[in-house]
Design an enzyme around this catalytic site. Structure first.
Site, mmCIF file in Angstrom:
data_model
loop_
_atom_site.group_PDB
_atom_site.id
_atom_site.type_symbol
_atom_site.label_atom_id
_atom_site.label_comp_id
_atom_site.label_asym_id
_atom_site.label_seq_id
_atom_site.Cartn_x
_atom_site.Cartn_y
_atom_site.Cartn_z
ATOM 1 N N CYS A 162 -6.634 9.413 -26.281
ATOM 2 C CA CYS A 162 -6.745 9.251 -24.827
ATOM 3 C C CYS A 162 -7.543 10.394 -24.190
ATOM 4 O O CYS A 162 -7.854 11.383 -24.836
ATOM 5 C CB CYS A 162 -5.343 9.173 -24.228
ATOM 6 S SG CYS A 162 -5.319 8.416 -22.589
ATOM 7 N N ASP A 207 6.503 9.481 -23.459
ATOM 8 C CA ASP A 207 5.756 10.740 -23.354
ATOM 9 C C ASP A 207 6.722 11.877 -22.999
ATOM 10 O O ASP A 207 7.773 11.638 -22.413
ATOM 11 C CB ASP A 207 4.661 10.576 -22.283
ATOM 12 C CG ASP A 207 3.532 11.581 -22.435
ATOM 13 O OD1 ASP A 207 3.721 12.599 -23.120
ATOM 14 O OD2 ASP A 207 2.462 11.350 -21.853
HETATM 15 O O1 LIG Z 1 -4.269 12.878 -20.065
HETATM 16 C C1 LIG Z 1 -4.031 13.084 -18.872
HETATM 17 O O2 LIG Z 1 -4.653 13.942 -18.221
HETATM 18 C C2 LIG Z 1 -2.963 12.292 -18.176
HETATM 19 C C3 LIG Z 1 -2.816 12.395 -16.797
HETATM 20 C C4 LIG Z 1 -1.846 11.671 -16.122
HETATM 21 C C5 LIG Z 1 -1.003 10.847 -16.830
HETATM 22 C C6 LIG Z 1 -1.121 10.731 -18.218
HETATM 23 C C7 LIG Z 1 -2.083 11.452 -18.911
HETATM 24 N N1 LIG Z 1 -2.218 11.393 -20.281
HETATM 25 C C8 LIG Z 1 -1.356 10.684 -21.180
HETATM 26 O O3 LIG Z 1 -0.436 11.564 -21.822
HETATM 27 C C9 LIG Z 1 -0.522 11.365 -23.240
HETATM 28 C C10 LIG Z 1 -0.063 12.572 -24.010
HETATM 29 O O4 LIG Z 1 -0.910 13.658 -23.819
HETATM 30 P P1 LIG Z 1 -0.842 14.944 -24.776
HETATM 31 O O5 LIG Z 1 -1.210 14.477 -26.154
HETATM 32 O O6 LIG Z 1 0.542 15.488 -24.688
HETATM 33 O O7 LIG Z 1 -1.848 15.884 -24.217
HETATM 34 C C11 LIG Z 1 -1.984 11.040 -23.388
HETATM 35 O O8 LIG Z 1 -2.355 10.537 -24.596
HETATM 36 C C12 LIG Z 1 -2.173 10.052 -22.255
HETATM 37 O O9 LIG Z 1 -1.690 8.760 -22.579
#
Ligand SMILES: O=C(O)c1ccccc1N[C@@H]1O[C@H](COP(=O)(O)O)[C@@H](O)[C@H]1O
Length: 205
Positions: free
Chosen positions: A7, A126
């Site tokens: 993502c 998450d």
């Molecule tokens: O990625 C972002 O900036 C974001 C912003 C707002 C809501 C969700 C977002 N990201 C999502 O969170 C997961 C996990 O992130 P991480 O691997 O812990 O950095 C990411 O993959 C998005 O689905």
């Protein structure tokens, strides 16, 4: 086999590399709640560049319905991902398949949310708290991942090449979702981290 979503893509070349290395899905963040936000035009360029059989996901978070409809009309993502406090009723108004993110920051107390989204194509758990944006690298207790839900579950939050095998072993998700764990800076993907992450997921399977 555990599917992989990468993502927070902001550059066509990063998304193409993820697809070439074997990612099943890529995500673009449309919401202003993120430092990885892309414009409609950027998102469309990334989505249009994807080869067949790579799922494209557009992420919104408590955005207005008009904007979400514009994302669908301009970007044509395979799936939407709603990452805020959107209700099931609100998410399904677009008639477009979607994932609903569940904020697991409060631990077991957060699990009540899992039954609230029967129309979601999948639920993405998450590590951040309710109302907070994701993409923060925060993980949660993977043993809380439920086993008795019909919807596919996607594990997200703080995953890296170093911890994803253990996360899969404990949580046994349908898919994993990663953003900051494959970056050198917000929105800039690191080719080595990306390669190592995908290899670690494939080895875990
Ligand atoms: O990625 C972002 O900036 C974001 C912003 C707002 C809501 C969700 C977002 N990201 C999502 O969170 C997961 C996990 O992130 P991480 O691997 O812990 O950095 C990411 O993959 C998005 O689905």
């Amino acid at each position: 086999m555990t599917r992989i979503k990468c993502c927070g893509m902001t550059r066509v070349e990063d998304a193409l590399l993820a697809a070439q290395l074997g990612a099943d899905a890529i995500g673009v963040v449309m919401t202003a709640h993120s430092k990885r936000q892309v414009s409609l035009a950027q998102a469309k360029a990334i989505v249009d560049a994807m080869p067949p059989f790579v799922t494209t996901v557009a992420l919104c978070m408590d955005d207005d319905a008009g904007f979400v409809q514009e994302v669908i009309d301009v970007v044509h993502p395979s799936l939407l991902q709603f990452h805020g406090t959107e209700s099931d009723e609100w998410c399904k108004q677009f008639g477009h398949p979607y994932l609903k993110a569940i904020a697991m920051g409060e631990g077991a107390a957060a699990l009540y949310q899992l039954r609230d989204h029967p129309h979601a194509a999948g639920l993405l758990l998450d590590g951040h708290g309710l109302g907070e944006p994701g993409g923060s690298g925060k993980s949660f207790d993977w043993s809380l991942m439920p086993r008795d839900l019909k919807q596919p579950l996607i594990l997200a939050g703080g995953l890296t090449a170093a911890n994803v095998a253990e996360a899969i072993r404990i949580a046994q998700p349908w898919a994993v979702d990663v953003s900051s764990g494959i970056e050198s800076a917000p929105g800039i993907k690191d080719p080595i981290k990306l390669r190592d992450f995908i290899a670690a997921v494939r080895a875990a399977a």
